[in-house]
Design an enzyme around this catalytic site. Structure first.
Site, PDB file in Angstrom:
ATOM      1  N   GLU A   1       0.822  -1.210   0.000  1.00  0.00           N
ATOM      2  CA  GLU A   1       0.000   0.000   0.000  1.00  0.00           C
ATOM      3  C   GLU A   1       0.855   1.258   0.000  1.00  0.00           C
ATOM      4  O   GLU A   1       0.578   2.207  -0.733  1.00  0.00           O
ATOM      5  CB  GLU A   1      -0.944  -0.001   1.205  1.00  0.00           C
ATOM      6  CG  GLU A   1      -2.095  -1.014   1.100  1.00  0.00           C
ATOM      7  CD  GLU A   1      -1.699  -2.441   1.440  1.00  0.00           C
ATOM      8  OE1 GLU A   1      -0.538  -2.677   1.841  1.00  0.00           O
ATOM      9  OE2 GLU A   1      -2.544  -3.349   1.294  1.00  0.00           O
TER      10      GLU A   1
ATOM     11  N   HIS B   1     -11.460  -4.707   9.962  1.00  0.00           N
ATOM     12  CA  HIS B   1     -11.989  -4.448   8.622  1.00  0.00           C
ATOM     13  C   HIS B   1     -13.235  -3.557   8.632  1.00  0.00           C
ATOM     14  O   HIS B   1     -14.029  -3.606   7.703  1.00  0.00           O
ATOM     15  CB  HIS B   1     -12.350  -5.769   7.928  1.00  0.00           C
ATOM     16  CG  HIS B   1     -11.182  -6.497   7.347  1.00  0.00           C
ATOM     17  ND1 HIS B   1     -10.268  -7.171   8.111  1.00  0.00           N
ATOM     18  CD2 HIS B   1     -10.773  -6.653   6.063  1.00  0.00           C
ATOM     19  CE1 HIS B   1      -9.352  -7.726   7.324  1.00  0.00           C
ATOM     20  NE2 HIS B   1      -9.632  -7.418   6.072  1.00  0.00           N
TER      21      HIS B   1
HETATM   22  C1  LIG Z   1      -2.592  -4.656   4.241  1.00  0.00           C
HETATM   23  C2  LIG Z   1      -3.701  -5.407   3.604  1.00  0.00           C
HETATM   24  N1  LIG Z   1      -3.989  -5.175   2.322  1.00  0.00           N
HETATM   25  C3  LIG Z   1      -4.987  -5.860   1.705  1.00  0.00           C
HETATM   26  C4  LIG Z   1      -5.714  -6.784   2.398  1.00  0.00           C
HETATM   27  C5  LIG Z   1      -6.840  -7.560   1.700  1.00  0.00           C
HETATM   28  N2  LIG Z   1      -6.434  -8.945   1.542  1.00  0.00           N
HETATM   29  C6  LIG Z   1      -6.795  -9.881   2.438  1.00  0.00           C
HETATM   30  S1  LIG Z   1      -6.098 -11.352   2.134  1.00  0.00           S
HETATM   31  C7  LIG Z   1      -5.286 -10.775   0.769  1.00  0.00           C
HETATM   32  C8  LIG Z   1      -4.392 -11.688  -0.004  1.00  0.00           C
HETATM   33  C9  LIG Z   1      -3.253 -12.151   0.820  1.00  0.00           C
HETATM   34  O1  LIG Z   1      -2.601 -13.183   0.186  1.00  0.00           O
HETATM   35  P1  LIG Z   1      -1.533 -14.088   0.910  1.00  0.00           P
HETATM   36  O2  LIG Z   1      -0.688 -13.261   1.809  1.00  0.00           O
HETATM   37  O3  LIG Z   1      -0.841 -14.872  -0.137  1.00  0.00           O
HETATM   38  O4  LIG Z   1      -2.391 -15.043   1.851  1.00  0.00           O
HETATM   39  P2  LIG Z   1      -3.471 -16.145   1.429  1.00  0.00           P
HETATM   40  O5  LIG Z   1      -4.803 -15.460   1.452  1.00  0.00           O
HETATM   41  O6  LIG Z   1      -3.107 -16.688   0.114  1.00  0.00           O
HETATM   42  O7  LIG Z   1      -3.403 -17.169   2.523  1.00  0.00           O
HETATM   43  C10 LIG Z   1      -5.600  -9.444   0.558  1.00  0.00           C
HETATM   44  C11 LIG Z   1      -5.129  -8.641  -0.566  1.00  0.00           C
HETATM   45  C12 LIG Z   1      -5.417  -6.973   3.756  1.00  0.00           C
HETATM   46  N3  LIG Z   1      -6.117  -7.823   4.527  1.00  0.00           N
HETATM   47  N4  LIG Z   1      -4.394  -6.296   4.331  1.00  0.00           N
END
Ligand SMILES: Cc1ncc(C[n+]2csc(CCOP(=O)(O)OP(=O)(O)O)c2C)c(N)n1
Ligand SMILES: [Mg+2]
Lengths: 323, 339
Positions: free
Chosen positions: A59, A128
């Site tokens: 971000e 959230h």
């Molecule tokens: C700082 C932040 N940005 C965006 C999000 C929205 N978001 C939640 S899960 C996710 C994907 C994360 O992917 P990863 O770290 O690979 O974990 P996975 O869901 O695959 O277990 C996003 C973009 C968030 N929770 N926190």
């Protein structure tokens, strides 16, 4: 024409991309995924990956890159998935986007548009569910918009792109599925005025964003009891249109401010202060505020509802004012 | 079968993987029925990682996890009852219902969440480890995060600091190849994640995250390395989520074929196959295990159903230590007495 708020945002994005080759959209999952709230669905196919750019989870960096691209002559639209994650970009927003023009003696401008979802009400718990648009409105150097209607959801984006300075647009997540009628009129809507969404004479309900619809529902209920509430949609938190809200208060002599943020240090407190400063002798009762309880927003529905402003809370606040 | 596994261990890993899967399948049904709300991120497909890695930690070690943490809490030993109740939002849940799916907590097991801001757990893990180091405790902090977190600044800052100060952190990257809809190669210039850790002068290994035994062996070794005071260690588990990112998404970002290919590597089916091949496991064993897990899941659902909602009057409770409705904790009583 009836469309959803989500479609309104998408239509604004599409029009912006068609109008100006300098415009591009970037953010997490705006492309292939179609946008977290499906606002940019289909745009990757239509405009290609140069202009619909999926970013890594960074971000601070992609907001900063938006600032850089804006300095470099582009017209970026940066989507921060939700206000909750904008906290990771706060340094870029506060220390760069908001300061560069002033700090450089007017040499630079940052024509950046940042959009994000805001607000609670979907049982997604404490990390959230923030409503931080009031915080952002604290910062000189940026414009803060809170479109509550489909017309504003589409039009404000286009107006924002015409501004020479950073504009932050807060879209209440609860509104995306709401349907509304696109009003006639200039498509980049004006962003200097608050809007009176319902006319009344007994009390002014001053609000913005997702809370507008709660205020309107409260006004409908109050009307059944013979109380005519005027509902003012502030629309623009910075720069604030004081004249419209003060005119309303001078007419009704009573004000209730509705804000989904926590009461302490809230934007509602700012509105209340404006009224004290400029319409104190017009008041028949102290200004009232309906805000969230001062707790992290909990997951279970009954506790979440208890924490957030409700139509009932607004009605009660009005009744207390009218004695 | 490898010498490093007894029948007992193997059966336990299989049992844990199946508990996670059945718990989550049931949770998904309950979501459709409107019993569970908000976000529900399923771990299905990735079970070998939690089932193989968490037993390598001792009771004293700490865990920091993400919003995709049902499996970690289950294997750590938090009761299925309190986890299901948490999903329902009931006061009998492991966070009194206030957190839901993304925010499991269990202080008695040093389970520090259930944190839902991507990358947000890493600095916390670094701090927990710093506290241990400063107080001379030989404890390890295991920090789970996804491949998406690797893009956040906090990932880089945390790896650097932990390596610089030689802190006892075990960084555990669950690389399921996607951050929501963004494939690893579409968000990383260097998609070899372990390589990034090495850039911070950290020992790092890549592990087959679909193989519970490989996970166990690598994690046990890494835990020992960290516990001996060698500083942090980094493991990248290569794994895959079989379901959507949260309950629903259109899955426009990957093909059905790709998902099906990975399903051929289902960690549960593969491992069970190995137990059978080694003649450590048969149909009857499986039937018994299925029955006991089904009973545990149904018991948890009944417990969740029966649990009370937290009274609305308790809303301000625990906002801070002085909040109305808080019972005086032993510490605050003592402090007051001292004054
Ligand atoms: C700082 C932040 N940005 C965006 C999000 C929205 N978001 C939640 S899960 C996710 C994907 C994360 O992917 P990863 O770290 O690979 O974990 P996975 O869901 O695959 O277990 C996003 C973009 C968030 N929770 N926190
Ligand atoms: Mg991932």
């Amino acid at each position: 024409m009836n469309i959803t708020y989500r479609e309104a945002v998408r239509s604004g994005l599409r029009e912006a991309l068609q109008r100006d080759p300098r415009v591009f959209l970037m953010g997490e999952d705006v492309g292939k995924y179609g946008g977290t709230y499906a606002c940019s669905k289909g745009l990757l196919d239509e405009f290609g990956p140069e202009r619909i750019r999926d970013t890594p989870l960074s971000e601070s960096t992609f907001v900063g890159a938006g600032i850089g691209a804006a300095l470099g002559g582009m017209r970026p639209i940066v989507e921060v998935m939700t206000v909750n994650f904008s906290l990771l970009a706060l340094d870029q927003i506060m220390n760069n986007a908001a300061t560069l023009r002033h700090m450089s003696g007017g040499q630079f401008s940052v024509p950046l548009v940042v959009r994000m979802a805001t607000g609670a009400g979907r049982q997604v718990a404490a990390q959230h569910s923030h409503s931080l648009e009031g915080w952002y409105a604290h910062i000189p150097g940026i414009t803060v918009l809170t479109p509550a209607t489909v017309t504003d959801a589409r039009g404000m984006l286009l107006t924002a792109l015409e501004q020479p300075d950073p504009v932050f647009i807060f879209e209440h997540a609860y509104l995306y599925s709401m349907e509304g009628t696109l009003e006639e009129g200039p498509v980049p809507v004006e962003i200097s005025h608050a809007a009176v969404r319902r006319i009344g004479k007994d009390v002014s309900l001053l609000t913005f964003g997702g809370s507008l619809w709660k205020a309107l529902a409260a006004a409908t209920q109050l009307a059944q009891a013979g109380i005519e509430a005027e509902v003012v949609d502030l629309r623009v938190l910075r720069p604030l249109d004081r004249d419209t809200l003060l005119a309303s208060v001078r007419k009704t002599h009573r004000a209730v401010v509705i804000d989904e943020a926590w009461r302490t240090g809230s934007f509602a407190a700012e509105i209340s202060a404006v009224i004290m400063e400029q319409a104190f002798y017009e008041l028949d009762a102290p200004v009232a505020r309906v805000c969230s309880e001062e707790v992290p927003i909990p997951y279970p529905k009954h506790l979440e509802e208890a924490a957030l402003p409700s139509v009932e809370n607004i009605v009660q606040a009005v009744r207390r004012l009218l004695g | 079968m490898t010498a490093s596994m007894t029948r007992e261990q193997g059966v336990e890993w299989l049992r844990q993987m199946l508990r996670i899967r059945r718990f989550e399948e049931r949770a998904a049904e309950l979501y459709q029925l409107g019993k569970i709300h908000g976000f529900l991120h399923l771990y299905i497909g990735e079970e070998a990682v939690a089932a193989g890695s968490i037993p390598a930690l001792t009771h004293d070690d700490a865990i920091v996890a993400t919003y995709r943490e049902h499996g970690h809490a289950l294997v750590r030993g938090t009761s299925m009852r309190s986890l299901m109740a948490e999903l329902f939002g009931k006061a009998t849940g492991c966070a009194r219902g206030r957190g839901g799916s993304m925010h499991f907590f269990d202080a008695s097991r040093r389970f520090y969440g259930g944190l839902a801001i991507v990358g947000g757990g890493l600095p916390v893990a670094v701090g927990l480890a710093l506290a241990d180091k400063l107080q001379g405790r030989a404890r390890v902090t295991a920090c789970y995060f996804g491949d998406g977190a690797v893009a956040e600044g906090e990932f880089h800052e945390s790896l650097n600091l932990a390596a610089l100060w030689k802190l006892p952190v075990l960084f555990l990257c669950e690389n399921n190849l996607y951050a929501m809809g963004t494939a690893l190669a579409r968000h990383q210039s260097q998609p070899d994640i372990a390589e990034k850790a090495r850039a911070y002068a950290m020992t790092a290994h890549t592990v087959d995250g679909m193989d519970v035994l490989a996970v166990e062996v690598a994690t046990r070794r890494a835990v020992e390395f960290v516990r001996q005071g060698n500083g942090p260690c980094f493991l990248e588990y290569r794994t895959y989520r079989f379901r959507a990112h949260s309950m629903y998404d259109a899955e426009l970002y990957r093909t059905k074929d790709e998902v099906n290919e990975w399903k051929q590597r289902d960690p549960i089916a593969i491992f069970e196959q190995r137990l059978r091949a080694a003649r450590l496991w048969n149909d009857e064993d499986r039937a018994q295990l299925d029955a006991s897990i089904a009973a545990e899941v149904e018991d948890a659902v009944a417990f969740a159903e029966a649990g009370p909602w937290e009274p609305v009057d308790d809303l301000p409770k625990d906002v801070d230590s002085r909040a109305v409705g808080n019972q005086q904790s032993a510490i605050s009583q003592k402090l007051n007495a001292d004054r």
